[in-house]
Design an enzyme around this catalytic site. Structure first.
Site, short mmCIF file in Angstrom:
data_model
loop_
_atom_site.label_atom_id
_atom_site.label_comp_id
_atom_site.label_asym_id
_atom_site.label_seq_id
_atom_site.Cartn_x
_atom_site.Cartn_y
_atom_site.Cartn_z
N GLU A 54 0.65 -1.37 0.18
CA GLU A 54 -0.06 0.09 -0.06
C GLU A 54 0.91 1.06 0.09
OE1 GLU A 54 -2.21 -3.13 2.53
OE2 GLU A 54 -0.01 -2.56 2.10
N GLY A 325 16.85 -37.29 0.49
CA GLY A 325 17.00 -38.57 -0.04
C GLY A 325 15.58 -39.36 0.35
#
Length: 399
Positions: A54, A325
């Protein structure tokens, strides 16, 4: 601009905050004149401590010599109502004399949570919130967007863009996105551990764009040993490097690991004994940007992953990008901590190798972890899939 074009523009501006605003939300704002079409100013939230959307829009209007009194501010998130690193945006809009504020999404942050809307209305400013548009406003909006008269699609897009912020605020943990690169038969590496490269360059670049979106990238000590990754963002531009996080219960990481000196800070989560050891002190001395964090252990002596997520949320991480992994992937999935799976499938068949996640074996098909596809997109020669557990985003107001 039509209302639909204005909504789209606020979202495009908010997207400019990806990789920049963490831990703040990504917000866009467009100031439109009383004629409903002329853009006076626009902006998006800057880095933490910098101006919000804003304020940037108001400054842009002022720089262009535009008077914003009576204008409408379209903004993707409720204007803030508290003094944080910056003053309240709702007060700035009141001082500027805007006549109306249209909001895509309420801000659930405890210091806002409707207070920004309330302050604006108390100042005599009309406020319209997507999904709650008044009848008159919905009719006007529907003239430009008959398929979405109440702005629900706009609100949903704003939620998706800030799913991590909403997760941290409402659930006190980041939104966890697990990235996997695999062959068509679901293998992430050969049986000997080799995995570079299963997918193509376009998919790898796209993966870096998802890294950029996250506040932190997490992996395990197994991946550090096997692949020695950096896990920073290199293939796409970024104003900020995400935090790098390693799960390493016994603190086995070598000081020469490439993940440690990469740009920006890193965290290594180890058990209490390892975190207090001389090895931890030596690691911190060699890499001042690295912090070894003592984490609680579960019943198997492994790092308590839910505690890690809670700690990362306290550190301001909104989205956590996992590149690990099959062992750590399996642990996260078993614990129900994965909110989204991001899979790149290569048109290759590798045969026996390492799968996506080590969990199971299951006795019944009914015990399978069910997901819902969110996206299926070609990326170069590969395919990008996104999937979530059903209803996972319900906390953010989504079914």
């Amino acid at each position: 601009m039509t209302p639909v074009e204005i909504c789209d523009r606020t979202l495009a501006l908010a997207h400019l905050g990806v990789g920049l605003t963490e831990p703040n939300p990504r917000v866009g704002c467009v100031l439109v004149a009383a004629d409903g079409r002329t853009v006076l100013g626009e902006g998006h939230t800057q880095q933490a401590g910098g101006p919000h959307a804003e304020i940037m829009a108001l400054r842009a209007a002022a720089s262009a010599g535009h008077e914003v009194r009576g204008a409408t501010a379209w903004v993707t998130l409720e204007p803030c109502a508290h003094h944080g690193r910056t003053p309240p945006c709702c007060d700035a809009l009141v001082r500027a004399g805007v006549g109306r504020v249209v909001v895509a999404l309420r801000d659930p942050f405890e210091h806002v949570d409707g207070r920004g809307i309330q302050r604006l209305r108390e100042a005599g400013i009309e406020v319209q919130v997507a999904g709650e548009f008044s009848a008159d406003f919905a009719v006007a909006h529907a003239q430009a967007h008959p398929q979405d008269p109440h702005g629900l699609a706009w609100a949903e897009a704003a939620r998706e863009l800030n799913i991590g912020f909403l997760s941290r605020v409402l659930r006190r943990r980041p939104w966890v996105r697990m990235k996997i690169a695999a062959s068509l038969d679901g293998q992430t590496a050969l049986a000997n551990g080799r995995s570079q490269w299963i997918t193509g360059e376009a998919a790898r670049t796209d993966g870096h764009a998802w890294r950029r979106r996250a506040g932190a990238v997490l992996t395990g000590i197994g991946t550090v040993r096997d692949d020695d990754p950096r896990l920073d963002v290199r293939l796409v531009p970024t104003p900020r490097q995400p935090l790098r996080v390693v799960i390493d219960s016994r603190l086995e990481i070598e000081p020469t690991a490439r993940i440690l000196p990469a740009p920006g800070p890193a965290l290594v989560y180890a058990n209490a004994e390892a975190a207090a050891s001389a090895r931890a002190q030596a690691l911190a001395a060699a890499h001042p940007q690295v912090t070894v964090v003592a984490a609680p252990a579960d019943e198997r002596g492994k790092t308590e992953l839910a505690a890690v997520l809670a700690d990362l949320a306290q550190r301001g991480v909104n989205e956590l990008h996992v590149e690990a992994g099959h062992q750590l992937n399996g642990s996260l999935l078993r614990a129900g901590l994965v909110d989204e799976v991001l899979v790149y499938l290569a048109p290759k068949l590798l045969g026996p190798g390492r799968g996506m996640a080590a969990f199971g074996p299951l006795e019944n098909l009914a015990d399978a972890l069910e997901l819902e596809f969110m996206e299926c997109t070609p990326v170069g020669a590969d395919l990008r899939l996104r999937a979530r557990p059903p209803g996972r985003a319900a906390f953010a107001g989504q079914a």
